[in-house]
Scaffold this motif. Structure first.
Motif, PDB file in Angstrom:
ATOM      1  N   TRP A 287      17.241   4.166   9.741  1.00 51.76           N
ATOM      2  CA  TRP A 287      16.550   4.714  10.642  1.00 51.76           C
ATOM      3  C   TRP A 287      15.556   4.168   9.428  1.00 51.76           C
ATOM      4  O   TRP A 287      15.624   2.963   8.451  1.00 51.76           O
ATOM      5  N   HIS A 288      13.791   3.424  10.180  1.00 53.18           N
ATOM      6  CA  HIS A 288      13.077   3.369   8.775  1.00 53.18           C
ATOM      7  C   HIS A 288      11.954   4.023   9.170  1.00 53.18           C
ATOM      8  O   HIS A 288      11.351   4.460   9.770  1.00 53.18           O
ATOM      9  N   ILE A 289      10.416   3.723   8.272  1.00 49.92           N
ATOM     10  CA  ILE A 289       9.258   4.290   8.273  1.00 49.92           C
ATOM     11  C   ILE A 289       8.199   2.897   8.633  1.00 49.92           C
ATOM     12  O   ILE A 289       8.464   2.076   7.791  1.00 49.92           O
ATOM     13  N   CYS A 290       7.696   3.889   9.023  1.00 53.35           N
ATOM     14  CA  CYS A 290       6.178   3.466   9.505  1.00 53.35           C
ATOM     15  C   CYS A 290       4.845   4.055   9.555  1.00 53.35           C
ATOM     16  O   CYS A 290       5.023   4.579  10.075  1.00 53.35           O
ATOM     17  N   MET A 291       3.603   3.298   8.882  1.00 52.69           N
ATOM     18  CA  MET A 291       3.068   3.448   8.788  1.00 52.69           C
ATOM     19  C   MET A 291       1.056   2.854   9.072  1.00 52.69           C
ATOM     20  O   MET A 291       1.430   1.584   8.825  1.00 52.69           O
ATOM     21  N   LEU A 292       0.549   3.475  10.790  1.00 49.40           N
ATOM     22  CA  LEU A 292       0.144   3.425  11.025  1.00 49.40           C
ATOM     23  C   LEU A 292      -1.662   3.416  10.287  1.00 49.40           C
ATOM     24  O   LEU A 292      -2.362   4.549  10.645  1.00 49.40           O
ATOM     25  N   ALA A 293      -2.442   2.845   9.563  1.00 55.21           N
ATOM     26  CA  ALA A 293      -3.598   3.157   8.949  1.00 55.21           C
ATOM     27  C   ALA A 293      -5.157   2.404   9.646  1.00 55.21           C
ATOM     28  O   ALA A 293      -5.270   1.629   8.904  1.00 55.21           O
TER      29      ALA A 293
END
Length: 703
Positions: A287-293
């Motif tokens: 799995w991996h992480i994605c951040m939307l700011a």
């Protein structure tokens, strides 16, 4: 004072003021945007990194439990011999262990994927007796590879994080030990992070987020093969897994800015929102992480700074204007007043002129309305007089219009069909096809063309081809559909008759090939009988060569009879069968003769295959008879490939004693080589002979 301001506030000052404002606003925009974006990117990456560290620490501790328990002697012995008397004790053992680590469920699967013990054995949704052999974590673990896996539980319908390790008994893998954790391990810290957090698996499926709108979406459109694998493993059960509504994605200064389009629940309108996207990958995890700011903070800073700058520029201009006004000569007032009078006179003339133009436009608009009505009447007449059926429905599938041809096609009147759902004129099978077309193409703005069956008023089926197009509003919403329908009932009947006739002809042609093959084999058999009654060696050899040629032709008809294509033969299979038969016919020792066979697998017409087979028959016969006399071993080469000129190149060669220098193909007394020369001309090809290291024949001819 007002007259002075109006006199001074001329175009030159306005243009200068606007130019200064634009330059100041642009400089402020670029500087503020660059600074704020760098701050936002750095803060976003820090948040992603902190969350990643937290998750990895939690996951590492959970994975250890499954890895250690899979090596337990008690579990290994139980999985090797699942004694019914020990199942209850093992279930209680797993239940105590599961409670101690705070997992959702812990269970043991045998090597066939069947659950034989589980911590939730007392619950109505007990996993015991369920087979999860289709899960990817089982497939990897049963091969000796410990792994983790994110999926929705097939029994509980609850998403979870699975860790699976193989259970070994000696050198054998006898089962798999699995621990499932709730996805709460991914939720613990996410509410403390500003922005939208997306947890994605290896297929870019979002399985955890602090915004429920994004759950079980994908970052992009997945390949059909990936979707099929997910469906087969039932990883996310029946979730449709739609892609995120990304309408724009650009890379700016080592950062990705994406724009998402969502429908606002309040005003039911689509809204585009832009975010900075930062992702963190780790090859170790699945799995991996994605951040939307969101860019709201950046845009707010830009607006505020631009507002401050413009306010400052405006104040400076106002001060300069007031100072200039104080220095003006009061005598200029009258000149300005005269100018204003002239302007007013000009405005009055303009008003009169514009009034006349407006009246002209009104007259033209009336003419346009009449023309439009005439055009609408003409096209309505075209639709009504069309021999093809025309059917219009609204977004709910209700009929709003049919022309007379459509009504006649189904035996109704137009009034009977209008207001009725179009699905009412179909059987269940056709309804499924129509719904699929509406949902997957028409509502998405695409056209579709399908062949279906409508129901006539008398209950009989009417075969039709439907060409459907969507009606879309300015916002891209589907508001209805338009279809042109052609009756192909008679065409289908003709097609069925032609298909039946073609099948009968294929049977007759296949029987013809079979009988030709049988007749040729009878002739070859008769020649063989004649050989037994001939004592002269030369005559017997000639008859054997003739028998061999007949069998090579019979082999072509046998291939045509046994293949689905009645006009072409696989040249590779034919040549291989021919060479194998010749080895048998001449009783050649395959252990002493090395056959190098390299033929492309292509289909060739019968008019080419037969002469080509006869050429190979003659050349191969000469090789087996004469090439290796006085030798214990030899090598034969047969190659066939397609050249760039779309010609076929056939190479037949050996490393034997070689063809004597004095022999020429066209002038030799040998019947076999004369046959080769004749067949080469029949193929309209060319033949070359290479005598280096034996004899090699190179034949080139058209397919």
């Amino acid at each position: 004072m007002k007259n002075i301001i109006m006199r001074w506030f001329n175009l030159r000052v306005v243009l200068l003021y606007l130019a200064v404002c634009l330059i100041a606003a642009w400089l402020t925009f670029t500087t503020t945007k660059e600074t704020e974006l760098q701050i936002l990117k750095r803060e976003t990456m820090e948040r992603v990194t902190l969350f990643d560290r937290y998750i990895k620490a939690a996951i590492d501790s959970y994975s250890v439990y499954a890895q250690v328990l899979s090596k337990s002697i008690r579990i290994s012995d139980f999985c090797h011999h699942p004694d019914p008397d020990k199942i209850k004790a093992m279930n209680e053992y797993l239940s105590d262990f599961n409670d101690s680590i705070g997992a959702f469920v812990t269970y043991i699967m045998n090597k066939d994927g069947l659950t034989i013990a589980s911590s939730n054995y007392k619950t109505p949704k007990s996993l015991i007796g369920s087979n999860f052999g289709f899960r990817e974590y089982f497939k990897k673990a049963i091969k000796g590879q410990g792994n983790s896996y994110i999926a929705i539980g097939a029994m509980t319908n609850i998403p979870g994080y699975y860790t699976a390790y193989p259970i070994r008994h000696g050198d054998n893998i006898t089962g798999v030990f699995v621990i499932k954790y709730n996805l709460d391990i991914f939720q613990a810290k996410k509410l403390e992070i500003e922005g939208i957090l997306l947890m994605e698996d290896k297929n870019d499926v979002i399985f955890a987020s602090n915004d429920d709108r994004y759950l079980f979406h994908t970052m992009g459109k997945l390949p059909e093969e990936t979707l099929r694998q997910i469906k087969d493993s039932r990883q996310y059960l029946s979730e449709p897994l739609p892609p995120l509504p990304i309408v724009k994605s650009v890379n700016e200064d080592n950062a990705t800015i994406v724009t998402l389009r969502w429908k606002d629940a309040k005003d039911n309108k689509y809204k585009d929102v832009s975010y900075i996207m930062k992702e963190l990958y780790n090859n170790k995890d699945d799995w991996h992480i994605c951040m939307l700011a969101g860019l709201d903070k950046v845009n707010k800073e830009i607006r505020e700074n631009i507002l401050y700058v413009l306010l400052s520029v405006t104040i400076i201009f106002l001060v300069a204007l007031l100072i200039s006004l104080m220095a003006l000569d009061i005598k200029q007032r009258k000149e300005y007043e005269k100018t204003i009078i002239k302007i007013n006179e000009g405005l009055e003339a303009k008003v009169i002129e514009r009034t006349q133009e407006l009246q002209t436009n009104i007259d033209q608009l009336s003419l346009l309305e009449r023309t439009l009505y005439a055009s609408e009447y003409k096209y309505r007449q075209l639709v009504e007089l069309s021999q093809e059926g025309v059917w219009v429905i609204d977004k709910d599938g209700i009929t709003t219009f049919v022309n007379q041809a459509m009504a006649d096609m189904l035996g109704y009147t137009g009034e009977e069909m209008v207001g009725v759902p179009f699905l009412d004129f179909m059987d269940d099978k056709t309804k499924a096809i129509a719904k699929d077309s509406i949902n997957n193409k028409i509502q998405l703005g695409e056209r579709d063309r399908v062949e279906i069956t409508h129901l006539h008023k008398n209950g009989e089926g009417v075969n039709v081809i439907v060409s459907a197009s969507p009606f879309m509003d300015e916002q891209g919403n589907h508001i209805g559909s338009f279809a042109v329908i052609s009756d192909i009932t008679k065409l289908k009947e003709t097609e069925n008759r032609l298909r039946k006739s073609l099948a009968e002809q294929e049977v007759l042609l296949r029987e013809l090939h079979h009988r030709v093959k049988n007749n040729l084999q009878v002739i070859a058999g008769l020649v063989g009988l004649q050989i037994n009654h001939v004592e002269d060696a030369q005559s017997k050899g000639a008859l054997k060569d003739t028998q061999n040629r007949i069998q090579s032709i019979a082999l072509v008809h046998e291939r045509l009879y046994n293949t689905g294509n009645l006009s072409e033969v696989s040249i590779k299979e034919y040549i291989l069968s021919l060479v194998t038969a010749m080895f048998t016919f001449f009783n050649a020792d395959k252990d002493k003769i090395d056959l190098r066979f390299d033929v492309e697998d292509i289909n060739v017409e019968i008019d080419v295959v037969i002469p080509c087979g006869l050429i190979i028959n003659e050349l191969f016969t000469n090789i087996l008879k004469y090439a290796f006399k006085g030798r214990d071993s030899g090598e034969i080469t047969i190659k066939l490939n397609v050249l760039e000129t779309d010609e076929l190149e056939l190479i037949v060669g050996d490393n034997g004693v070689g063809l004597p220098e004095g022999i020429e193909i066209g002038k030799t007394k040998s019947l076999g080589l004369k046959v080769v020369s004749i067949l080469v001309k029949q193929l309209r090809g060319s033949l070359e002979i290479d005598r280096a290291g034996g004899t090699t024949f190179v034949l080139r001819f058209k397919k």
